[in-house]
Scaffold this motif. Structure first.
Motif, short mmCIF file in Angstrom:
data_model
loop_
_atom_site.label_atom_id
_atom_site.label_comp_id
_atom_site.label_asym_id
_atom_site.label_seq_id
_atom_site.Cartn_x
_atom_site.Cartn_y
_atom_site.Cartn_z
N SER A 118 -3.48 -3.49 14.03
CA SER A 118 -3.36 -4.95 13.96
C SER A 118 -1.91 -5.42 13.95
N ARG B 135 -6.11 0.47 10.46
CA ARG B 135 -6.16 -1.01 10.39
C ARG B 135 -4.75 -1.57 10.49
N PRO C 161 -6.77 2.95 5.95
CA PRO C 161 -5.84 1.83 6.10
C PRO C 161 -4.83 2.02 7.22
N SER D 102 -11.29 -6.70 0.01
CA SER D 102 -12.14 -5.52 0.17
C SER D 102 -11.27 -4.29 0.46
N GLU D 103 -11.82 -3.13 0.15
CA GLU D 103 -11.09 -1.90 0.40
C GLU D 103 -11.36 -1.42 1.83
N HIS D 104 -10.36 -0.84 2.47
CA HIS D 104 -10.56 -0.27 3.80
C HIS D 104 -10.40 1.24 3.67
N PRO D 105 -11.36 2.03 4.17
CA PRO D 105 -11.28 3.46 3.95
C PRO D 105 -10.14 4.15 4.69
N GLN E 232 0.84 -1.20 0.00
CA GLN E 232 0.00 0.00 0.00
C GLN E 232 0.87 1.25 0.00
N THR F 222 -7.47 -4.64 2.07
CA THR F 222 -7.38 -5.28 3.38
C THR F 222 -6.70 -6.63 3.33
N THR G 110 -6.99 5.20 0.50
CA THR G 110 -7.67 3.95 0.09
C THR G 110 -6.71 2.82 0.35
#
Ligand code: PMT
Length: 422
Positions: free
Chosen positions: A90, A86, A83, A78-81, A66, A74, A71
């Motif tokens: 994590s 997240r 990032p 799916s896309e995570h608004p 990334q 994940t 944008t």
């Protein structure tokens, strides 16, 4: 690195890559961590993509690389608004290699204008930085001050090496070897920088008490035990000062590193170096073999054989540990005891007499333990009367056992390394 260590398996590593020529070397770090079983999420700055393509990392990592703050993918398609949260929340560890002067400055200042710096601020996981830059930049006070700030916050810095740099120049600033970076990450995954922010003073080596300008009373201590404690404490995040009477070469491994090395010769010099730093110290580990007696008078000129055998009158040296035991104000004091018989009994006596919190007793008549060798075994006694006998260990492994006990005495579990302790 230990590729079979279970500490890698399933652990989430954010691999940050900033824009320097060494960015290509991060590909190998990524591959090795994935091979070891880690889940690796690469995050590249825009400048990093000028040196190496994000696609290269995506092909090797556990999820797509990334680069954008707003944008993100994940890993499950799916896309995570947002990032950076997240990724940061994590992560088990965030490692940035190479870390440029700009990345270091932004992180120290708390700027978060791209995905990597935002992730660094959005994580409570330990952070490992591996700087790489030209020598002039590496040595610039601004860079060094930023690193000091980050170290104080518990960030682990893997020092760059000396070697060939971009443009053919040679000097300090080349990205550390992959084994050094991966070793530091594994360290963090294993111990979680549980001594981050703790100020540890370690003594090492055997003091020398002058008889004349060329002769001295000394002992067999090589300094290996104390140096191992200093090295392990530093690896676990402590700010370490090593007051050492060991031969000069032994401290070379600390050159340009974060451990402050204070060379001393005599018991008096060691006493003065330790006492003057004691107020600014949280933990003292006295692994040095300090002479108990010194010649009352050291001859100014070399004693002549022709003058006959000299009569050397001895006087006691200051007992550093005992003195610390009387003036301590909350510091954790760890003493050693070098014994040859009745080890536990003599050690218990020293623990009480010198008012230490922990005493590490080793039997120096054992050829595999004590002086000079790379291994040691010990009985650890604490002030509650509890004792624990270790098997034969490397001195580094024994140092970790001692530091586990120190961490427990300080009430340290693996901590959020971003909180400044003082
Ligand atoms: O250096 P190596 O070759 O690796 O060997 C390691 C070691 C054997 C030196 C180390 O494991 C060890 O046992 N260090 C302590 C040696 C010693 O001086 O023990 P001691 O029992 O005489 O002293 C008890 C404690 O008081 C020690 O923590 C010592 O540092 C301290 N002391 C002693 C005398 C003095 N004047 N001042 C002190 O602070």
């Amino acid at each position: 690195m230990d590729p079979v260590s279970p500490a890698w398996r399933g652990r989430r590593v954010v691999l940050g890559v900033s824009g320097g020529i060494a960015a290509y070397k991060a590909v190998e770090l990524c591959r090795q961590m994935v091979d070891a079983g880690a889940h690796v999420a690469p995050v590249l700055t825009e400048d990093a993509t000028r040196f190496i393509g994000a696609l290269t990392f995506s092909a090797l990592a556990s999820e797509p690389a990334q680069t954008q703050l707003f944008t993100g993918a994940t890993g499950d398609g799916s896309e995570h608004p947002i990032p950076h949260t997240r990724l940061g929340q994590s992560a088990d560890v965030v490692v940035v290699a190479p870390a440029t002067a700009r990345l270091i400055a932004k992180y120290a200042a708390g700027l978060s204008d791209d995905l990597l710096t935002a992730t660094l601020l959005a994580t409570r996981a330990p952070v490992v930085l591996a700087p790489a830059m030209h020598t002039e930049m590496w040595e610039h006070p601004a860079v060094q001050e930023n690193l000091t700030t980050l170290r104080r916050r518990g960030v682990h810095v893997v020092e760059p090496e000396s070697g060939r740099l971009a443009g053919g120049d040679i000097g300090a600033g080349r990205l550390a070897a992959p084994e050094a970076i991966l070793g530091a990450v594994l360290e963090v995954l294993t111990h979680g920088l549980d001594l981050a922010g703790v100020r540890v003073l370690v003594t090492a080596g055997g003091t020398r008490e002058a008889i004349d300008p060329v002769r001295f009373i000394g002992n067999r201590s090589s300094g290996k035990m104390g140096h191992a404690v200093a090295e392990r404490a530093s690896a676990r995040g402590a700010a370490v000062t090593l007051v050492t009477a060991a031969a000069a070469g032994l401290a070379d491994s600390f050159a340009a590193g974060p451990v402050e090395v204070v060379p001393v010769v005599s018991a008096q010099e060691m006493h003065d170096a330790v006492l003057s730093r004691f107020d600014a110290t949280d933990v003292v580990v006295m692994a040095a073999a300090v002479a108990d007696f010194r010649p009352k008078v050291a001859a100014l000129d070399k004693l002549k054989k022709a003058d006959g055998a000299p009569e050397i009158v001895l006087e006691p040296t200051p007992d550093i540990l005992a003195e610390l035991g009387t003036v301590k104000r909350g510091q954790v004091l760890v003493g050693f005891a070098a014994e040859t018989e009745n080890v536990a009994v003599h050690a218990a006596d020293k623990l009480a007499r010198k008012n230490t919190d922990l005493l590490v007793a080793n039997d120096v008549s054992d050829p595999q333990a004590g002086f000079e060798v790379d291994t040691n075994r010990a009985i650890l006694l604490d002030s509650s009367g509890a004792s624990e006998e270790t098997p034969l260990l490397t001195k580094a492994a024994l140092a970790d056992v001692i530091l586990d006990r120190v961490a427990a005495l300080l009430g340290r579990e693996p901590v959020n390394p971003h909180q400044e302790m003082r």
